[in-house]
Scaffold this active site. Structure first.
Site, mmCIF file in Angstrom:
data_model
loop_
_atom_site.group_PDB
_atom_site.id
_atom_site.type_symbol
_atom_site.label_atom_id
_atom_site.label_comp_id
_atom_site.label_asym_id
_atom_site.label_seq_id
_atom_site.Cartn_x
_atom_site.Cartn_y
_atom_site.Cartn_z
ATOM 1 C CG ASP A 107 -8.544 -3.994 -2.625
ATOM 2 O OD1 ASP A 107 -7.720 -3.067 -2.757
ATOM 3 O OD2 ASP A 107 -9.777 -3.846 -2.695
ATOM 4 C CG HIS B 262 -2.068 0.931 1.092
ATOM 5 N ND1 HIS B 262 -1.982 2.287 1.279
ATOM 6 C CD2 HIS B 262 -3.347 0.680 0.739
ATOM 7 C CE1 HIS B 262 -3.168 2.838 1.052
ATOM 8 N NE2 HIS B 262 -4.016 1.882 0.718
#
Ligand code: SDX
Length: 443
Positions: free
Chosen positions: A367, A309
């Site tokens: 996700d 991320h």
């Protein structure tokens, strides 16, 4: 020199300037570089905006080192435990948690006043191939809404902006569900005003006119949590796209359609669908190690989807919440050993012990587990990113509104570091030979 400035020195000329430091209420301070070009003749160079604050915002705060996510100051863990998606939408839009009266009025607007779609929009779906990806339909349908609400072009009227935001939040579930129904050839279901937001979406997705439809409260609770966790995430790629599009005074439906298009990418919102495809392949092959090896290979573009991320260099707090819910939901549904969930847990265990991932601070992101929940409640794979867009419509409209209200907001127009040819003169075609080697300075 004052304490609240930084000094920038051009060591080639010895020229120095002082630039103001701007502190927010939390997080890293910023250097106000707006005078840099005028005072010292420089631009800054920051592909991907790794160190660039594009705006001031009061909506969402994240701290990637500590794994913190707060909506209007409230920790995501507390909202996940006590709130709902619709109440969180009110909080993000208005900045405060609603009283029961305020929430009642808001629910009335979202679930009754704005939830109908113009009948002409139905024929819009017929223009798509039956195998069109629902995200393609969503981009088209939301962009087309601007033709049904010409009043929304008056973007400098706060009342017009708020109405457009609520229309979008209210209509997205219907457009999303209809795009699924169109793909399956089933008859569409109209929204019901007696159901709550998430119940109504599941009803429009899975009910058929000929049968009674029983809504599973476990599915509602799990999906409502997924929507809440995806509602906003400060200046991510799709939200920045909405801000940049809206900065030209484009109408809100066009700006949100641009955000949907950006979210669709597999390294952004499309990752939830890509994670399940990756886990399915791993689960069938039984060979997790070769995927890990590929993810680490600098010459292989493959990446471990659902990992890493831009902000979180620790566990994404949303992934931690979803992971816990996964366990609970699968247990409640009596599906504790889904091969995909087992593969996800095993992949996480291996990756988090691997030096490559540890060194780069790559952890599971929002996700990584969300698709497993969506699968467990029967959402079809091609609808996963549509669900993300449904939720993020709240964040997108909030940021669009905040930008339009910001007196410092201007049309977004970044500069560049030019690395192309220097000046050269036109050559008539009869005098052109083989291309000359690129000049010094040309790419
Ligand atoms: C979302 O921004 C947001 O807030 C987004 C989001 C939101 O709510 O809006 O949180 C939603 O988009 C989550 C991210 C979903 N995407 C994925 O899961 C796709 C897989 N992840 C990667 O593509 C990547 O981690 C990104 C895109 C998420 C972040 O990319 P960055 O910040 O540009 O990181 P990077 O590419 O500079 O990577 C740093 C290093 C590189 O290795 P080196 O060149 O230093 O050797 O880490 C490696 C990368 O190769 N790396 C990975 C990896 N992610 C980064 N290696 C293998 N697998 C991965 N997943």
């Amino acid at each position: 020199m004052t304490s609240d400035t930084v000094t920038i020195t051009d060591n080639r000329s010895g020229e120095s300037i002082e630039l103001p430091i701007i502190e927010g209420t939390d997080g890293y301070p910023t250097i106000d570089i707006r005078a840099l070009h005028r005072l010292l003749g420089f631009y800054t160079y920051d592909p991907g905006f790794m160190s660039t604050a594009s705006c001031a915002s009061a909506i969402t705060f994240t701290d990637g080192e500590k794994g913190i996510l707060r909506y209007r100051g409230y920790p995501i863990e507390q909202l996940a435990e006590h709130s709902s998606f619709l109440e969180t939408a009110y909080l993000l839009i208005h900045g405060e948690l609603p009283t029961s009266e305020q929430f009642g009025l808001f629910r009335e607007e979202i679930m009754v006043e704005y939830n109908r779609l113009h009948e002409a929009l139905q024929s819009f779906f017929d223009g798509f191939r039956e195998d069109a990806h629902p995200m393609a339909i969503l981009v088209g349908a939301v962009g087309a809404l601007s033709s049904f609400y010409p009043d929304a072009t008056n973007v400098h009227d706060p009342a017009v902006r708020m109405k457009a935001a609520k229309r979008l939040i209210s209509k997205m579930p219907t457009i999303a569900a209809w795009s699924y129904k169109y793909a399956t050839g089933q008859p569409i279901m109209y929204p019901r005003t007696d159901l709550d937001y998430t119940e109504n979406f599941l009803y429009m997705m899975f009910a058929v006119p000929t049968d009674e439809f029983e809504i599973n409260p476990l599915h509602v609770k799990a999906l409502d949590l997924i929507l809440m966790l995806h509602a906003d995430h400060e200046q991510n790629a799709s939200t920045s796209t909405v801000r940049l599009t809206g900065s030209s005074d484009a109408n809100p439906f066009a700006a949100i359609a641009a955000g949907i298009a950006s979210l669709w990418g597999p390294v952004h919102g499309g990752a939830n669908e890509a994670v399940i495809r990756m886990l399915q392949e791993m689960s069938e092959s039984g060979d997790i190690d070769s995927y890990i090896a590929r993810a680490k290979d600098p010459h292989d573009r493959f990446r471990l989807v659902g990992f890493g991320h831009r902000i979180y260099k620790s566990y994404d707090p949303r992934a931690a919440i979803i992971r816990k819910t996964c366990h609970q939901l699968l247990e409640d549904l009596g599906a504790t050993h889904t091969p995909l969930f087992d593969t996800a847990l095993k992949l996480e265990e291996i990756a988090l012990k691997d030096e490559y991932f540890i060194e780069r601070k790559l952890y599971p992101n929002v996700d990584f587990y969300s698709g497993i929940i969506l699968r467990a409640i029967g959402i079809p794979l091609e609808m996963y990113t549509v669900i993300f867009a449904l939720a993020r419509t709240v964040g997108w409209t909030c940021h669009w509104n905040e930008m339009m209200e910001d007196p410092e907001s201007r049309i977004g127009r970044p500069r560049q570091l030019y690395v192309g040819y220097r000046k050269r003169d036109y050559v008539p075609i009869e005098q052109r030979g083989a291309q000359p080697a690129a000049e010094e300075g040309g790419r």
